[in-house]
Design a protein around this motif. Structure first.
Motif, short mmCIF file in Angstrom:
data_model
loop_
_atom_site.label_atom_id
_atom_site.label_comp_id
_atom_site.label_asym_id
_atom_site.label_seq_id
_atom_site.Cartn_x
_atom_site.Cartn_y
_atom_site.Cartn_z
N ARG A 244 0.84 -1.20 0.00
CA ARG A 244 0.00 0.00 0.00
C ARG A 244 0.88 1.25 0.00
O ARG A 244 1.81 1.39 0.78
N LEU A 245 0.54 2.18 -0.89
CA LEU A 245 1.21 3.47 -0.98
C LEU A 245 0.20 4.57 -0.72
O LEU A 245 -0.83 4.66 -1.39
N ARG A 246 0.48 5.42 0.28
CA ARG A 246 -0.36 6.59 0.58
C ARG A 246 0.39 7.84 0.13
O ARG A 246 1.55 8.03 0.50
N VAL A 247 -0.30 8.71 -0.59
CA VAL A 247 0.31 9.96 -1.05
C VAL A 247 -0.67 11.09 -0.76
O VAL A 247 -1.51 11.45 -1.59
N PRO A 248 -0.63 11.70 0.43
CA PRO A 248 -1.57 12.78 0.75
C PRO A 248 -1.19 14.09 0.06
O PRO A 248 0.00 14.40 -0.13
N TYR A 249 -2.21 14.86 -0.31
CA TYR A 249 -2.01 16.16 -0.95
C TYR A 249 -2.87 17.18 -0.21
O TYR A 249 -4.07 16.99 -0.02
N PHE A 250 -2.23 18.28 0.22
CA PHE A 250 -2.90 19.30 1.04
C PHE A 250 -3.18 20.53 0.20
O PHE A 250 -2.34 20.98 -0.58
N MET A 251 -4.40 21.09 0.39
CA MET A 251 -4.78 22.32 -0.29
C MET A 251 -5.40 23.28 0.72
O MET A 251 -6.35 22.92 1.43
N ALA A 252 -4.85 24.49 0.81
CA ALA A 252 -5.42 25.55 1.62
C ALA A 252 -6.41 26.32 0.74
O ALA A 252 -6.02 27.15 -0.08
N LEU A 253 -7.71 26.04 0.91
CA LEU A 253 -8.71 26.66 0.06
C LEU A 253 -9.04 28.08 0.49
O LEU A 253 -9.62 28.84 -0.27
N GLY A 254 -8.70 28.42 1.70
CA GLY A 254 -8.95 29.75 2.22
C GLY A 254 -8.22 29.91 3.53
O GLY A 254 -7.57 28.98 4.02
N GLU A 255 -8.34 31.07 4.14
CA GLU A 255 -7.62 31.33 5.39
C GLU A 255 -8.01 30.33 6.47
O GLU A 255 -7.18 29.95 7.29
N ASN A 256 -9.28 29.88 6.48
CA ASN A 256 -9.77 28.98 7.52
C ASN A 256 -10.35 27.69 6.94
O ASN A 256 -11.10 26.99 7.62
N THR A 257 -10.00 27.37 5.72
CA THR A 257 -10.55 26.19 5.05
C THR A 257 -9.43 25.36 4.45
O THR A 257 -8.60 25.89 3.70
N ASP A 258 -9.39 24.08 4.79
CA ASP A 258 -8.37 23.17 4.28
C ASP A 258 -9.04 21.94 3.68
O ASP A 258 -10.10 21.49 4.13
N LEU A 259 -8.38 21.39 2.66
CA LEU A 259 -8.82 20.14 2.05
C LEU A 259 -7.62 19.22 1.92
O LEU A 259 -6.58 19.62 1.40
N MET A 260 -7.76 18.01 2.42
CA MET A 260 -6.71 17.00 2.31
C MET A 260 -7.22 15.84 1.46
O MET A 260 -8.24 15.23 1.77
N LEU A 261 -6.51 15.56 0.38
CA LEU A 261 -6.78 14.39 -0.43
C LEU A 261 -5.74 13.33 -0.10
O LEU A 261 -4.54 13.62 -0.12
N ALA A 262 -6.19 12.11 0.20
CA ALA A 262 -5.25 11.07 0.64
C ALA A 262 -5.54 9.77 -0.07
O ALA A 262 -6.09 8.82 0.52
N PRO A 263 -5.21 9.66 -1.35
CA PRO A 263 -5.44 8.40 -2.07
C PRO A 263 -4.50 7.31 -1.58
O PRO A 263 -3.37 7.57 -1.16
N GLN A 264 -4.99 6.07 -1.65
CA GLN A 264 -4.18 4.90 -1.31
C GLN A 264 -4.23 3.94 -2.50
O GLN A 264 -5.31 3.59 -2.98
N LEU A 265 -3.07 3.51 -2.95
CA LEU A 265 -2.97 2.56 -4.05
C LEU A 265 -2.48 1.24 -3.49
O LEU A 265 -1.40 1.16 -2.89
#
Length: 765
Positions: A244-265
């Motif tokens: 299993r490989l996890r590669v998380p990607y972080f995005m700051a959508l705004g000053e108080n809003t975050d989105l984390m994408l964490a696909p697993q292959l």
């Protein structure tokens, strides 16, 4: 140079580089960062003296040019300013502009004890750029960062050449052994324009030996909060999932809003997509997590509820601070099957609680109101099993204390419990049925008001009278389909007057450094009701064992659905000794007697709470508790129930531990007599022996334990562990095996542990 300019450079301080170097290089070895070693404090350059600030300088030769306001010194120069001490062979300090040039064996020590060493430090041209040659930094916690060349620039980037970080300094102990770990990079570049860290030839050394190397690596700058980009990847293996490989990607959508994408292959199950949204407010925050996949090989979970194509879950939680000492929030989880969260390592707890809550906490008041749904997690948990779990609508409680000074204290408390189930929750132990909850709807409200006030009488006797009133209102509806054994629909109101007096006579003896306390205790407790089950059904008072910790309690049931009744006397004593050498001993012994009225402890319920508890007869079991330490490193403990009516011991336990000079040994013994009324079909004797010892090789240790079922003359469980731990690097292996009479019979499990440790952190598995 303006203060603003100095602040900008302070934000680029080399402290960030040390943290980044440690983080990034250890990440390259599939680990996470150690605690950040301060490369230079955030305010190091910002706290250089303002133009015109005075400085104290000591040197073999010292001169001052008043026209140019320059201090010059040679020899071993020591300069003190702004809480820093600087020592070097040569110094030129321009007080008017703040420019400082130190050269030759430079040493800087700040107030915290952190030391900085270099061949030279040049701070010129308005502090536009600083250049530190042959840097060696040793922090106050012992970490060390080195670089052959270090340069940072206000405009663009920071560069370290031949850089290294180690949490253990030289990483050589007093015996000359290599210890700990070190990360290195031929070149490290921190680029503020891209917010990335670039590495050339990063490597990891453990115990002085290189164990991992990469030709090139890059990652987001971890010292820049909420920077968009890929985070630390991870790799692992699990039989049902494959590699299993996890590669998380972080995005700051705004000053108080975050989105984390964490696909697993995964090589066996394919692609799992996971995402988390976090939203922050001034008064709190909430998050939403979702994950799911189409399993390529659902047969890997054959025989479990996870044997299906599509699997996933949604989880959300939040908490907010409200006015007037209130807080509120929620937690909610839904899933395709009860095994998903555990199979894919999102939640290993075995249960989840979906709830809405509001809580008030102040000096004298506490209120907690919750609406709860209980769900099980596990490989074989079906919807039928979930129907047996409770909905608590609501589960509320509150307490208030009112101090009346010399007139005592008033205590108000209340509980409101609503329980709904779609099916009976039952089990059988030794042919004895247990019902942990009935199908239907139950509401139980309890309120209690009490007053107590201690008085010190003749000879130091402490007398505490207690009066109060408890009121209960409960209703039960057995639902659409009544089953055998369910109570009929009912509405029950109970009022229970309370009265008690607690008498204690603490007798204290002091001899030198030794102190002895002997305290006889007598209680009379009256609960004026014949109803021991005011909640109709028992949903929250499932466990009770009479021992020295609850001997002097007015109501020993763990929940509001049961209560003690009648008039009861509790008699006993406590002895506590503290000796000059640090040893101590505590003894508690006593017995309870039911004098009048209905004995609530003699009334059985559907969960068999109170059955064979030792309080069902007029005279209870005699209980004894003993604990102490005869000398440093040794602890002893014992608990005993003795039935004077039958002349037998229903329950007993012994324990002892000794730890000294790295060696440890301990043992526990537990005895539980056979009891047909509770489903214990045979006497239970279990003994556990454990030991640990250092090996002749430094930092290596072996430990293990064996549990034996004496009654069945079979071993229950055996464990063993071999571990290396030098304080910075830990590695080892362990194994556990169980016997045929264990709750998880005839199993074998083994594993390994690996950790890189630094100041304030442990990273590994």
């Amino acid at each position: 140079m303006t203060r603003q300019g100095r602040d900008r450079i302070g934000r680029h301080s080399l402290r960030r580089l040390g943290a980044t170097l440690a983080l990034a290089l250890s990440t390259a070895m599939w680990c996470c960062p150690p605690a950040s070693a301060q490369f230079l404090p955030d305010d190091f350059f910002a706290q250089l003296p303002e133009p015109g600030a005075a400085a104290e300088v000591e040197a073999n030769t010292l001169g001052y040019d008043a026209r140019s306001d320059i201090i010059s010194a040679e020899g071993r120069v020591v300069m003190r300013y702004s809480g820093y001490t600087i020592a070097c062979d040569q110094l030129r300090y321009e007080q008017g502009s703040g420019a400082l040039i130190c050269s030759g064996n430079v040493e800087i020590t700040d107030a915290s004890g952190t030391q900085y060493r270099a061949d030279s430090i040049e701070v010129t041209d308005g502090m536009k750029e600083a250049f530190i040659r042959s840097l060696t930094l040793t922090t106050s916690d012992g970490s060390r960062i080195t670089a052959r060349d270090a340069r940072f620039s206000e405009e663009l980037r920071t560069i370290l050449l031949d850089a290294s970080y180690s949490p253990c300094g030289e990483c050589i102990d007093s015996k000359g052994n290599r210890i700990g770990w070190k990360v290195k990079a031929a070149k490290l570049v921190q680029d503020d324009s891209t917010k990335l860290i670039y590495f050339e030839q990063p490597s990891l050394e453990i115990l002085g030996l290189p164990v991992a190397w990469l030709p090139w690596f890059w990652m987001p700058d971890p010292t820049i909060p909420r920077s968009n980009g890929f985070l630390l990847p991870s790799v692992d293996y699990k039989a049902e999932l494959g590699g299993r490989l996890r590669v998380p990607y972080f995005m700051a959508l705004g000053e108080n809003t975050d989105l984390m994408l964490a696909p697993q292959l995964m090589t066996r199950q394919g692609l799992l997509m996971a995402a988390e949204w976090q939203q922050r407010f001034d008064s709190g925050s909430f998050s939403v997590e979702a994950s799911g996949l189409y399993q390529l090989d659902p047969g890997a979970f054959a025989g479990t509820v996870g044997d299906r194509d599509w699997r996933g879950a949604i989880q959300t939680s939040g908490r907010f601070v409200l006015p007037a000492d209130w807080s509120a929030g929620w937690s909610y989880t839904t899933f395709t099957d009860a095994a998903y969260l555990g199979d894919y390592d999102f939640d290993k707890s075995g249960k989840v609680i979906n709830e809405l809550f509001a809580t008030h906490l102040s000096d004298d008041y506490f209120v907690d109101i919750r609406m709860q749904e209980y769900l099980l997690l596990g490989d074989t948990v079906t919807s039928a099993d979930q129907n047996k779990q409770a909905l608590a609508l609501p589960n509320a409680r509150g307490d208030g204390y009112f101090d009346l000074g010399e007139n005592g204290q008033v205590h108000l408390s209340g509980n409101l419990l609503g329980v709904a189930r779609d099916a009976d929750s039952t089990a059988t132990y030794g042919a004895v049925p247990y019902v942990f909850g009935y199908e239907g709807d139950k509401v139980h409200a309890t309120g209690e008001a009490s007053w107590q006030n201690p008085y010190v009488g003749l000879g130091g006797v402490v007398i505490t009278p207690f009066v109060g009133l408890r009121a209960d209102v409960a209703s039960y509806d057995d639902g659409l389909f009544a089953t055998l054994g369910e109570p009929p629909d009912a509405l029950l109101f109970t009022a229970t007057p309370l009265a008690a007096v607690d008498v204690r006579w603490p007798l204290i003896s002091v001899g030198g450094s030794d102190t002895h306390l002997f305290e006889p205790i007598a209680q009379l407790v009256y609960r004026g009701s014949d109803e021991s089950q005011p909640g109709i059904t028992n949903d929250n008072a499932h466990s009770f064992v009479l021992d020295d910790t609850n001997l002097f309690s007015g109501n020993r049931f763990s929940g509001s659905d049961r209560q003690e009744t009648g008039l009861r006397a509790n008699l006993g004593a406590r002895y506590l000794a503290n000796f000059s050498g640090g040893s101590w001993l505590e003894l508690v012994a006593g017995q309870s007697f039911h004098l009048a009225g209905v004995n609530g402890m003699g009334v059985a319920d559907e969960v068999n709470t109170g059955v064979s508890s030792g309080l069902g007869d007029v005279a209870s079991y005699v209980v004894l508790g003993a604990r102490g330490s005869p000398f440093a490193g040794a602890t002893l403990g014992a608990e005993l129930q003795y039935d004077p009516n039958a002349g037998r011991v229903p329950r007993a336990g012994l324990g002892a531990d000794l730890a000294r000079d790295g060696y440890s040994v301990g043992a526990d013994y537990v005895y539980l007599a056979a009891d047909a009324a509770t489903g214990v079909t045979a006497d239970q004797h279990e003994v556990t022996v454990r030991a640990g010892a250092p090996l002749p090789i430094d930092y290596w240790r072996v430990s293990g334990s064996v549990s034996w079922d004496i009654a069945a003359n079979e071993w229950l469980e055996a464990t063993g562990q071999l571990l290396y731990d030098d304080g910075y690097f830990l590695v080892g292996g362990f194994a556990t095996a169980t016997g045929t009479t264990h709750a998880n019979p005839d199993s074998l499990a083994f594993g390994a542990t690996f950790k890189l440790k630094g100041p304030g952190t442990e990273i590994g598995f």
